[in-house]
Scaffold this motif. Structure first.
Motif, PDB file in Angstrom:
ATOM      1  N   VAL A   1      -4.507  -9.562   0.214  1.00  7.44           N
ATOM      2  CA  VAL A   1      -3.447  -8.566   0.044  1.00  7.44           C
ATOM      3  C   VAL A   1      -3.763  -7.633  -1.117  1.00  7.44           C
ATOM      4  CG1 VAL A   1      -1.004  -8.273  -0.553  1.00  7.44           C
ATOM      5  CG2 VAL A   1      -1.686 -10.021   1.086  1.00  7.44           C
ATOM      6  N   THR A   2      -4.329  -8.162  -2.201  1.00  7.22           N
ATOM      7  CA  THR A   2      -4.683  -7.310  -3.343  1.00  7.22           C
ATOM      8  C   THR A   2      -5.747  -6.286  -2.951  1.00  7.22           C
ATOM      9  OG1 THR A   2      -4.188  -9.107  -4.874  1.00  7.22           O
ATOM     10  CG2 THR A   2      -5.515  -7.296  -5.712  1.00  7.22           C
ATOM     11  N   GLY A   3      -6.771  -6.739  -2.231  1.00  4.07           N
ATOM     12  CA  GLY A   3      -7.797  -5.795  -1.791  1.00  4.07           C
ATOM     13  C   GLY A   3      -7.243  -4.739  -0.848  1.00  4.07           C
ATOM     14  N   LEU A   4      -6.431  -5.159   0.113  1.00  2.00           N
ATOM     15  CA  LEU A   4      -5.820  -4.204   1.040  1.00  2.00           C
ATOM     16  C   LEU A   4      -4.932  -3.209   0.303  1.00  2.00           C
ATOM     17  CD1 LEU A   4      -4.798  -6.587   3.978  1.00  2.00           C
ATOM     18  CD2 LEU A   4      -6.636  -4.897   3.985  1.00  2.00           C
ATOM     19  N   THR A   5      -4.179  -3.692  -0.676  1.00  2.00           N
ATOM     20  CA  THR A   5      -3.262  -2.819  -1.402  1.00  2.00           C
ATOM     21  C   THR A   5      -3.999  -1.787  -2.234  1.00  2.00           C
ATOM     22  OG1 THR A   5      -1.611  -4.597  -1.496  1.00  2.00           O
ATOM     23  CG2 THR A   5      -1.366  -2.778  -3.056  1.00  2.00           C
ATOM     24  N   LEU A   6      -5.009  -2.225  -2.961  1.00  2.00           N
ATOM     25  CA  LEU A   6      -5.731  -1.299  -3.837  1.00  2.00           C
ATOM     26  C   LEU A   6      -6.472  -0.227  -3.035  1.00  2.00           C
ATOM     27  CD1 LEU A   6      -7.169  -3.792  -6.489  1.00  2.00           C
ATOM     28  CD2 LEU A   6      -5.196  -2.268  -6.709  1.00  2.00           C
ATOM     29  N   TYR A   7      -7.178  -0.647  -1.994  1.00  2.00           N
ATOM     30  CA  TYR A   7      -7.970   0.323  -1.233  1.00  2.00           C
ATOM     31  C   TYR A   7      -7.078   1.260  -0.421  1.00  2.00           C
ATOM     32  CZ  TYR A   7     -11.270   2.282   2.074  1.00  2.00           C
ATOM     33  OH  TYR A   7     -12.011   3.154   2.834  1.00  2.00           O
ATOM     34  N   ASN A   8      -6.203   0.694   0.392  1.00  2.00           N
ATOM     35  CA  ASN A   8      -5.367   1.529   1.254  1.00  2.00           C
ATOM     36  C   ASN A   8      -4.290   2.270   0.475  1.00  2.00           C
ATOM     37  OD1 ASN A   8      -6.231   0.808   4.203  1.00  2.00           O
ATOM     38  ND2 ASN A   8      -6.099  -1.148   3.150  1.00  2.00           N
ATOM     39  N   GLY A   9      -3.868   1.717  -0.659  1.00  2.00           N
ATOM     40  CA  GLY A   9      -2.942   2.464  -1.508  1.00  2.00           C
ATOM     41  C   GLY A   9      -3.573   3.729  -2.047  1.00  2.00           C
ATOM     42  N   ALA A  10      -4.865   3.660  -2.414  1.00  2.00           N
ATOM     43  CA  ALA A  10      -5.565   4.859  -2.872  1.00  2.00           C
ATOM     44  C   ALA A  10      -5.702   5.881  -1.748  1.00  2.00           C
ATOM     45  CB  ALA A  10      -6.938   4.478  -3.421  1.00  2.00           C
ATOM     46  N   VAL A  11      -5.960   5.400  -0.529  1.00  2.00           N
ATOM     47  CA  VAL A  11      -6.069   6.321   0.602  1.00  2.00           C
ATOM     48  C   VAL A  11      -4.715   6.967   0.903  1.00  2.00           C
ATOM     49  CG1 VAL A  11      -6.587   6.489   3.070  1.00  2.00           C
ATOM     50  CG2 VAL A  11      -8.022   5.076   1.581  1.00  2.00           C
ATOM     51  N   LEU A  12      -3.657   6.167   0.922  1.00  2.00           N
ATOM     52  CA  LEU A  12      -2.325   6.706   1.208  1.00  2.00           C
ATOM     53  C   LEU A  12      -1.841   7.641   0.105  1.00  2.00           C
ATOM     54  CD1 LEU A  12      -0.566   3.562   2.715  1.00  2.00           C
ATOM     55  CD2 LEU A  12      -1.233   5.653   3.900  1.00  2.00           C
ATOM     56  N   ALA A  13      -2.325   7.448  -1.120  1.00  2.00           N
ATOM     57  CA  ALA A  13      -1.952   8.363  -2.196  1.00  2.00           C
ATOM     58  C   ALA A  13      -2.405   9.782  -1.878  1.00  2.00           C
ATOM     59  CB  ALA A  13      -2.563   7.892  -3.521  1.00  2.00           C
ATOM     60  N   GLU A  14      -3.600   9.912  -1.316  1.00  2.00           N
ATOM     61  CA  GLU A  14      -4.076  11.234  -0.918  1.00  2.00           C
ATOM     62  C   GLU A  14      -3.278  11.783   0.260  1.00  2.00           C
ATOM     63  OE1 GLU A  14      -6.876  13.224  -2.420  1.00  2.00           O
ATOM     64  OE2 GLU A  14      -5.708  11.961  -3.773  1.00  2.00           O
ATOM     65  N   VAL A  15      -2.843  10.897   1.147  1.00  2.00           N
ATOM     66  CA  VAL A  15      -2.016  11.335   2.274  1.00  2.00           C
ATOM     67  C   VAL A  15      -0.686  11.889   1.765  1.00  2.00           C
ATOM     68  CG1 VAL A  15      -0.797  10.568   4.354  1.00  2.00           C
ATOM     69  CG2 VAL A  15      -3.102   9.720   3.863  1.00  2.00           C
ATOM     70  N   PHE A  16      -0.053  11.171   0.841  1.00  2.00           N
ATOM     71  CA  PHE A  16       1.211  11.638   0.271  1.00  2.00           C
ATOM     72  C   PHE A  16       1.027  12.949  -0.488  1.00  2.00           C
ATOM     73  CE2 PHE A  16       2.526   7.018   0.437  1.00  2.00           C
ATOM     74  CZ  PHE A  16       3.493   7.212   1.399  1.00  2.00           C
ATOM     75  N   ARG A  17      -0.039  13.016  -1.272  1.00  2.00           N
ATOM     76  CA  ARG A  17      -0.244  14.215  -2.080  1.00  2.00           C
ATOM     77  C   ARG A  17      -0.473  15.450  -1.208  1.00  2.00           C
ATOM     78  NH1 ARG A  17      -4.468  17.125  -3.995  1.00  2.00           N
ATOM     79  NH2 ARG A  17      -5.949  15.758  -2.925  1.00  2.00           N
ATOM     80  N   THR A  18      -1.351  15.333  -0.231  1.00  2.00           N
ATOM     81  CA  THR A  18      -1.613  16.478   0.635  1.00  2.00           C
ATOM     82  C   THR A  18      -0.398  16.820   1.489  1.00  2.00           C
ATOM     83  OG1 THR A  18      -2.591  14.959   2.251  1.00  2.00           O
ATOM     84  CG2 THR A  18      -4.087  16.062   0.718  1.00  2.00           C
TER      85      THR A  18
ATOM     86  N   SER B   1       0.837  -1.206   0.000  1.00  2.00           N
ATOM     87  CA  SER B   1       0.000   0.000   0.000  1.00  2.00           C
ATOM     88  C   SER B   1       0.868   1.252   0.000  1.00  2.00           C
ATOM     89  CB  SER B   1      -0.914   0.006   1.227  1.00  2.00           C
ATOM     90  OG  SER B   1      -1.822  -1.068   1.175  1.00  2.00           O
ATOM     91  N   LEU B   2       1.956   1.225   0.765  1.00  2.00           N
ATOM     92  CA  LEU B   2       2.880   2.362   0.754  1.00  2.00           C
ATOM     93  C   LEU B   2       3.464   2.584  -0.637  1.00  2.00           C
ATOM     94  CD1 LEU B   2       4.909   2.052   4.079  1.00  2.00           C
ATOM     95  CD2 LEU B   2       3.389   3.912   3.410  1.00  2.00           C
ATOM     96  N   ALA B   3       3.907   1.492  -1.278  1.00  2.00           N
ATOM     97  CA  ALA B   3       4.505   1.623  -2.610  1.00  2.00           C
ATOM     98  C   ALA B   3       3.482   2.133  -3.624  1.00  2.00           C
ATOM     99  CB  ALA B   3       5.068   0.273  -3.054  1.00  2.00           C
ATOM    100  N   LEU B   4       2.280   1.545  -3.618  1.00  2.00           N
ATOM    101  CA  LEU B   4       1.256   1.981  -4.562  1.00  2.00           C
ATOM    102  C   LEU B   4       0.811   3.412  -4.280  1.00  2.00           C
ATOM    103  CD1 LEU B   4      -0.701   1.306  -6.870  1.00  2.00           C
ATOM    104  CD2 LEU B   4      -2.297   0.425  -5.151  1.00  2.00           C
ATOM    105  N   GLY B   5       0.648   3.752  -3.012  1.00  2.00           N
ATOM    106  CA  GLY B   5       0.241   5.114  -2.671  1.00  2.00           C
ATOM    107  C   GLY B   5       1.255   6.149  -3.106  1.00  2.00           C
ATOM    108  N   LEU B   6       2.539   5.825  -2.935  1.00  2.00           N
ATOM    109  CA  LEU B   6       3.577   6.767  -3.349  1.00  2.00           C
ATOM    110  C   LEU B   6       3.585   6.944  -4.870  1.00  2.00           C
ATOM    111  CD1 LEU B   6       5.927   8.555  -2.492  1.00  2.00           C
ATOM    112  CD2 LEU B   6       7.424   6.549  -2.630  1.00  2.00           C
ATOM    113  N   LEU B   7       3.438   5.840  -5.607  1.00  2.00           N
ATOM    114  CA  LEU B   7       3.423   5.933  -7.068  1.00  2.00           C
ATOM    115  C   LEU B   7       2.211   6.734  -7.560  1.00  2.00           C
ATOM    116  CD1 LEU B   7       4.487   2.308  -8.080  1.00  2.00           C
ATOM    117  CD2 LEU B   7       5.856   4.394  -8.210  1.00  2.00           C
ATOM    118  N   LEU B   8       1.045   6.483  -6.977  1.00  2.00           N
ATOM    119  CA  LEU B   8      -0.145   7.220  -7.391  1.00  2.00           C
ATOM    120  C   LEU B   8      -0.045   8.698  -7.025  1.00  2.00           C
ATOM    121  CD1 LEU B   8      -2.948   4.664  -6.439  1.00  2.00           C
ATOM    122  CD2 LEU B   8      -2.136   5.240  -8.729  1.00  2.00           C
ATOM    123  N   ALA B   9       0.550   8.988  -5.878  1.00  2.00           N
ATOM    124  CA  ALA B   9       0.711  10.389  -5.482  1.00  2.00           C
ATOM    125  C   ALA B   9       1.657  11.121  -6.422  1.00  2.00           C
ATOM    126  CB  ALA B   9       1.229  10.462  -4.046  1.00  2.00           C
ATOM    127  N   ILE B  10       2.744  10.462  -6.806  1.00  2.00           N
ATOM    128  CA  ILE B  10       3.672  11.075  -7.761  1.00  2.00           C
ATOM    129  C   ILE B  10       2.968  11.318  -9.092  1.00  2.00           C
ATOM    130  CG2 ILE B  10       5.783  10.667  -9.089  1.00  2.00           C
ATOM    131  CD1 ILE B  10       6.883   9.175  -6.679  1.00  2.00           C
TER     132      ILE B  10
END
Length: 293
Positions: A140-157, A80-89
């Motif tokens: 793990v896929t469900g956790l990654t997709l959902y929480n990665g999207a949430v963490l993407a907003e955390v990184f962006r903000t 989730s951290l990796a996906l969130g960071l990539l989506l935020a970038i």
């Protein structure tokens, strides 16, 4: 100008607040007492209901279920951290097509419930020819997709919370946009983001309990299995209490780690007293030298 944003409560207000606090406490204690009484009346505290937890096999099975929960949590947190960071970038990119694509992905997976994501992966992909899906992969896929999207907003903000002058100064020195993000903005935004990220880890840990829907053998799955076993008297409520206690303990550990990190981050922002004294003494010496001249 007063620094107080509201008037201090008077005697009547203090009595009213005290009364409301007492009433709320009595209600909470009453509800808890009623629940405990009903458990006692229905025999949930009897030795027959709890003797199953003294069996070594059951204890080993609980530890194995705990290991499965922690395994899904570890995979989900890292990915989730990796996906969130990539989506935020991607959302911060200057390329419009990349920014729009990442925005659509983030909004899509934030809107879809996590349970539906797990069920789509586990029950929907095998009919399409994807045969390697296991319960762990689905969770793990469900956790990654959902929480990665949430963490993407955390990184962006978090990145956007850094003063704009930092970016402008770096770009004025000739740094590229990517270098500004990795070397200037992200290190400063980490202080603000880290407590929120650790709080999201608590959510990821609790969301692993949804894995029992896709037959992933974590804590809740084993509690359901044990509670429906009539050979041991169907101890559903005792099993739920034991598993719930384990989840509470894990969440308290993560919450404690989050508070510890937050305190340490606040501590690093403060200047050491010795440094202040040294700096002030240097200014005093310089003032005295100027006055002597």
């Amino acid at each position: 100008m007063s620094a107080v944003l509201f008037d201090a409560p008077g005697p009547r207000a203090r009595r009213r607040n005290t009364l409301l606090g007492v009433v709320a406490a009595v209600l909470v204690v009453g509800v808890l007492a009623f629940i405990v009484w009903r458990f006692a009346v229905t025999g949930q505290f009897s030795s027959d209901k709890w003797r199953v937890f003294g069996f070594p096999l059951v204890q080993r099975s609980i530890l194995q279920a705990l290991g499965s929960t922690l395994l899904a949590f570890a995979y989900g947190a890292v990915l989730s951290l990796a996906l969130g960071l990539l989506l935020a970038i991607g959302r911060l990119s200057a390329r419009s097509w990349l920014r729009v694509t990442c925005t659509v992905v983030v909004e899509l997976f934030r809107a879809v419930p996590l349970l539906i994501l797990m069920m789509i992966v586990y029950y929907g992909l095998p009919p399409l020819g994807v045969t390697f899906i296991t319960p762990l992969i689905a969770v793990v896929t469900g956790l990654t997709l959902y929480n990665g999207a949430v963490l993407a907003e955390v990184f962006r903000t978090g990145v956007q919370s850094v003063p704009r002058g930092q970016r402008e100064a770096a770009e004025a020195l000739g740094m590229r946009r990517g270098h500004v993000l990795w070397q200037i903005l992200l290190p400063q935004a980490t202080r603000a983001m880290l407590p929120v990220i650790l709080a999201q880890f608590v959510v990821i840990l609790k969301d692993t309990a949804l894995g029992f829907i896709v037959t992933y053998q974590e804590l809740l799955y084993y509690a359901k299995y044990l509670g429906s076993n009539f050979q041991y008297g169907a101890p559903l409520i005792p099993a739920t209490i034991v598993v719930g206690t384990v989840y509470i303990g894990l969440c308290l550990v993560l919450s404690g780690a989050s508070k510890l990190v937050e305190r340490r981050l606040k501590g690093t922002r403060r200047t050491r007293p010795g440094t202040r004294v040294a700096v002030s003494s240097q200014h005093d010496d310089a003032d005295r030298e100027d006055a002597a001249r």
